[in-house]
Design a protein around this motif. Structure first.
Motif, PDB file in Angstrom:
ATOM      1  N   ALA A 101       5.388   7.504  -9.666  1.00 17.97           N
ATOM      2  CA  ALA A 101       5.438   6.440  -8.661  1.00 17.97           C
ATOM      3  C   ALA A 101       6.355   6.828  -7.502  1.00 17.97           C
ATOM      4  CB  ALA A 101       5.887   5.132  -9.301  1.00 17.97           C
ATOM      5  N   ALA A 102       7.508   7.427  -7.811  1.00 16.02           N
ATOM      6  CA  ALA A 102       8.433   7.850  -6.745  1.00 16.02           C
ATOM      7  C   ALA A 102       7.786   8.898  -5.860  1.00 16.02           C
ATOM      8  CB  ALA A 102       9.727   8.389  -7.352  1.00 16.02           C
ATOM      9  N   HIS A 103       7.129   9.871  -6.479  1.00 13.62           N
ATOM     10  CA  HIS A 103       6.466  10.929  -5.716  1.00 13.62           C
ATOM     11  C   HIS A 103       5.323  10.357  -4.875  1.00 13.62           C
ATOM     12  CE1 HIS A 103       4.557  14.764  -4.789  1.00 13.62           C
ATOM     13  NE2 HIS A 103       3.428  14.209  -5.190  1.00 13.62           N
ATOM     14  N   CYS A 104       4.509   9.529  -5.488  1.00 11.45           N
ATOM     15  CA  CYS A 104       3.330   9.009  -4.797  1.00 11.45           C
ATOM     16  C   CYS A 104       3.693   7.988  -3.722  1.00 11.45           C
ATOM     17  CB  CYS A 104       2.350   8.412  -5.807  1.00 11.45           C
ATOM     18  SG  CYS A 104       1.633   9.672  -6.897  1.00 11.45           S
ATOM     19  N   ALA A 105       4.840   7.327  -3.849  1.00 10.74           N
ATOM     20  CA  ALA A 105       5.278   6.403  -2.802  1.00 10.74           C
ATOM     21  C   ALA A 105       5.459   7.159  -1.490  1.00 10.74           C
ATOM     22  CB  ALA A 105       6.585   5.716  -3.201  1.00 10.74           C
ATOM     23  N   GLU A 150      -1.542   8.377  -5.590  1.00  6.88           N
ATOM     24  CA  GLU A 150      -1.487   8.758  -4.180  1.00  6.88           C
ATOM     25  C   GLU A 150      -2.644   8.177  -3.375  1.00  6.88           C
ATOM     26  OE1 GLU A 150      -1.275  12.988  -3.791  1.00  6.88           O
ATOM     27  OE2 GLU A 150       0.542  13.121  -4.988  1.00  6.88           O
ATOM     28  N   LYS A 151      -3.795   8.068  -3.993  1.00  7.74           N
ATOM     29  CA  LYS A 151      -5.009   7.634  -3.293  1.00  7.74           C
ATOM     30  C   LYS A 151      -5.422   6.201  -3.626  1.00  7.74           C
ATOM     31  CE  LYS A 151      -5.491  11.844  -1.768  1.00  7.74           C
ATOM     32  NZ  LYS A 151      -4.578  12.190  -0.756  1.00  7.74           N
ATOM     33  N   MET A 152      -4.634   5.533  -4.459  1.00 10.60           N
ATOM     34  CA  MET A 152      -5.016   4.194  -4.910  1.00 10.60           C
ATOM     35  C   MET A 152      -4.484   3.115  -3.978  1.00 10.60           C
ATOM     36  SD  MET A 152      -4.255   4.327  -8.967  1.00 10.60           S
ATOM     37  CE  MET A 152      -5.270   5.231 -10.117  1.00 10.60           C
ATOM     38  N   ASP A 153      -5.211   1.974  -3.971  1.00  8.83           N
ATOM     39  CA  ASP A 153      -4.680   0.799  -3.286  1.00  8.83           C
ATOM     40  C   ASP A 153      -3.816   0.025  -4.285  1.00  8.83           C
ATOM     41  OD1 ASP A 153      -6.331  -0.834  -4.909  1.00  8.83           O
ATOM     42  OD2 ASP A 153      -7.856  -1.023  -3.353  1.00  8.83           O
ATOM     43  N   THR A 154      -3.215  -1.070  -3.837  1.00  8.26           N
ATOM     44  CA  THR A 154      -2.278  -1.784  -4.695  1.00  8.26           C
ATOM     45  C   THR A 154      -2.926  -2.347  -5.958  1.00  8.26           C
ATOM     46  OG1 THR A 154      -2.552  -3.776  -3.350  1.00  8.26           O
ATOM     47  CG2 THR A 154      -0.653  -2.375  -2.840  1.00  8.26           C
ATOM     48  N   ILE A 195      -3.386   0.562  -8.382  1.00  8.40           N
ATOM     49  CA  ILE A 195      -2.088   0.990  -8.918  1.00  8.40           C
ATOM     50  C   ILE A 195      -1.632   0.014 -10.001  1.00  8.40           C
ATOM     51  CG2 ILE A 195       0.374   1.260  -8.375  1.00  8.40           C
ATOM     52  CD1 ILE A 195      -0.574   2.209  -5.541  1.00  8.40           C
ATOM     53  N   ALA A 196      -1.756  -1.272  -9.726  1.00  6.62           N
ATOM     54  CA  ALA A 196      -1.341  -2.287 -10.697  1.00  6.62           C
ATOM     55  C   ALA A 196      -2.151  -2.171 -11.986  1.00  6.62           C
ATOM     56  CB  ALA A 196      -1.483  -3.678 -10.094  1.00  6.62           C
ATOM     57  N   ILE A 197      -3.455  -2.020 -11.860  1.00  4.00           N
ATOM     58  CA  ILE A 197      -4.325  -1.916 -13.039  1.00  4.00           C
ATOM     59  C   ILE A 197      -3.954  -0.672 -13.856  1.00  4.00           C
ATOM     60  CG2 ILE A 197      -6.703  -1.448 -13.777  1.00  4.00           C
ATOM     61  CD1 ILE A 197      -7.564  -3.319 -11.411  1.00  4.00           C
ATOM     62  N   ALA A 198      -3.771   0.466 -13.199  1.00  5.04           N
ATOM     63  CA  ALA A 198      -3.431   1.707 -13.908  1.00  5.04           C
ATOM     64  C   ALA A 198      -2.079   1.589 -14.597  1.00  5.04           C
ATOM     65  CB  ALA A 198      -3.434   2.885 -12.937  1.00  5.04           C
ATOM     66  N   THR A 199      -1.098   1.012 -13.929  1.00 10.70           N
ATOM     67  CA  THR A 199       0.238   0.864 -14.509  1.00 10.70           C
ATOM     68  C   THR A 199       0.198  -0.061 -15.720  1.00 10.70           C
ATOM     69  OG1 THR A 199       1.242   1.222 -12.343  1.00 10.70           O
ATOM     70  CG2 THR A 199       2.623   0.190 -14.024  1.00 10.70           C
ATOM     71  N   GLU A 231       8.713  -7.037 -20.519  1.00  6.12           N
ATOM     72  CA  GLU A 231       8.769  -6.183 -19.335  1.00  6.12           C
ATOM     73  C   GLU A 231       7.386  -6.001 -18.713  1.00  6.12           C
ATOM     74  OE1 GLU A 231      11.365  -5.047 -17.577  1.00  6.12           O
ATOM     75  OE2 GLU A 231      12.669  -6.142 -18.934  1.00  6.12           O
ATOM     76  N   LYS A 232       6.361  -5.959 -19.535  1.00  2.97           N
ATOM     77  CA  LYS A 232       4.997  -5.863 -19.008  1.00  2.97           C
ATOM     78  C   LYS A 232       4.657  -7.115 -18.199  1.00  2.97           C
ATOM     79  CE  LYS A 232       0.210  -5.618 -20.522  1.00  2.97           C
ATOM     80  NZ  LYS A 232      -0.673  -5.767 -21.670  1.00  2.97           N
ATOM     81  N   ARG A 233       5.040  -8.291 -18.714  1.00  2.00           N
ATOM     82  CA  ARG A 233       4.793  -9.544 -17.979  1.00  2.00           C
ATOM     83  C   ARG A 233       5.589  -9.574 -16.673  1.00  2.00           C
ATOM     84  NH1 ARG A 233       5.046 -11.477 -23.220  1.00  2.00           N
ATOM     85  NH2 ARG A 233       7.207 -12.148 -22.958  1.00  2.00           N
ATOM     86  N   LEU A 234       6.850  -9.159 -16.729  1.00  2.00           N
ATOM     87  CA  LEU A 234       7.687  -9.113 -15.534  1.00  2.00           C
ATOM     88  C   LEU A 234       7.097  -8.153 -14.502  1.00  2.00           C
ATOM     89  CD1 LEU A 234      10.353  -9.854 -14.070  1.00  2.00           C
ATOM     90  CD2 LEU A 234      11.378  -7.889 -15.249  1.00  2.00           C
ATOM     91  N   LEU A 235       6.686  -6.998 -14.959  1.00  3.99           N
ATOM     92  CA  LEU A 235       6.078  -6.002 -14.080  1.00  3.99           C
ATOM     93  C   LEU A 235       4.832  -6.578 -13.413  1.00  3.99           C
ATOM     94  CD1 LEU A 235       6.111  -3.019 -13.103  1.00  3.99           C
ATOM     95  CD2 LEU A 235       4.747  -2.480 -15.128  1.00  3.99           C
ATOM     96  N   ALA A 236       3.966  -7.213 -14.191  1.00  3.51           N
ATOM     97  CA  ALA A 236       2.729  -7.792 -13.644  1.00  3.51           C
ATOM     98  C   ALA A 236       3.050  -8.867 -12.602  1.00  3.51           C
ATOM     99  CB  ALA A 236       1.883  -8.366 -14.766  1.00  3.51           C
ATOM    100  N   ARG A 237       4.003  -9.735 -12.929  1.00  2.81           N
ATOM    101  CA  ARG A 237       4.367 -10.799 -11.981  1.00  2.81           C
ATOM    102  C   ARG A 237       4.925 -10.230 -10.689  1.00  2.81           C
ATOM    103  NH1 ARG A 237       8.951 -13.658 -14.042  1.00  2.81           N
ATOM    104  NH2 ARG A 237      10.168 -12.553 -12.493  1.00  2.81           N
ATOM    105  N   ASN A 238       5.811  -9.272 -10.797  1.00  2.00           N
ATOM    106  CA  ASN A 238       6.427  -8.704  -9.605  1.00  2.00           C
ATOM    107  C   ASN A 238       5.447  -7.870  -8.778  1.00  2.00           C
ATOM    108  OD1 ASN A 238       8.825  -9.972 -10.138  1.00  2.00           O
ATOM    109  ND2 ASN A 238       9.766  -8.212 -11.110  1.00  2.00           N
ATOM    110  N   MET A 239       4.528  -7.177  -9.474  1.00  2.00           N
ATOM    111  CA  MET A 239       3.507  -6.417  -8.736  1.00  2.00           C
ATOM    112  C   MET A 239       2.612  -7.380  -7.962  1.00  2.00           C
ATOM    113  SD  MET A 239       2.442  -3.091 -11.038  1.00  2.00           S
ATOM    114  CE  MET A 239       1.729  -4.008 -12.370  1.00  2.00           C
ATOM    115  N   LYS A 240       2.308  -8.526  -8.545  1.00  2.00           N
ATOM    116  CA  LYS A 240       1.483  -9.529  -7.864  1.00  2.00           C
ATOM    117  C   LYS A 240       2.211 -10.063  -6.628  1.00  2.00           C
ATOM    118  CE  LYS A 240      -1.825 -12.528  -7.304  1.00  2.00           C
ATOM    119  NZ  LYS A 240      -2.712 -12.149  -6.241  1.00  2.00           N
TER     120      LYS A 240
END
Length: 143
Positions: free
Chosen positions: A15-19, A81-85, A88-92, A129-138
């Motif tokens: 994620a850091a590299h692809c950002a 690198e080539k994904m939209d948000t 990225i969220a789905i893959a993560t 953490e998965k729920r937190l990640l999903a909420r924050n990504m949204k």
């Protein structure tokens, strides 16, 4: 435990590299958040690993790995690198779904109360953490 820590660490690095490589400002923000989150999770899992309870789980893990292959890409090759948000969220979240699946599998295989409690604690953490990640990504996607 080492596998889980490595997944979190690799997601942090990807994620850091692809950002830096992604052209979208929203995707960059999302990837920076994911990188930070995964770095924190790698540290937390390392602490669980240091408790020493993870050695008893190695045999069960081998069986799980044979059934479930999670593709990990090399830095510079990750499709973030080539994904939209949304992508990225789905893959993560797919990575996290597999991590939760591992701990659910291990918990079902365990008969020792101390190991079951250990796995329950990790599973609770990973699910929260998965729920937190999903909420924050949204929230980032809504910007």
């Amino acid at each position: 435990m080492q596998w889980t820590k490595n997944i979190h660490q690799q997601l942090h690095v990807f994620a850091a590299h692809c950002a830096l490589e992604n052209d979208s400002e929203r995707s960059e923000l999302l990837l920076e958040y994911i990188s930070s989150h995964e770095k924190k999770m790698a540290r937390v899992i390392r602490q669980f690993e240091d408790n020493g309870n993870s050695n008893a789980l190695n045999t069960y893990c081998r069986h799980f790995y044979e059934k479930t292959a999670i593709p990990i890409h090399l830095t510079g090759e990750h499709p973030f690198e080539k994904m939209d948000t949304d992508e990225i969220a789905i893959a993560t979240l797919e990575y996290h779904k597999n991590i939760v699946g591992l701990f659910e599998y291990l918990q079902n295989c365990s008969s020792a109360p101390s190991v079951t409690e250990f796995l329950s604690n990790i599973l609770s953490l990973e699910e929260a953490e998965k729920r937190l990640l999903a909420r924050n990504m949204k929230q980032i996607d809504d910007l």
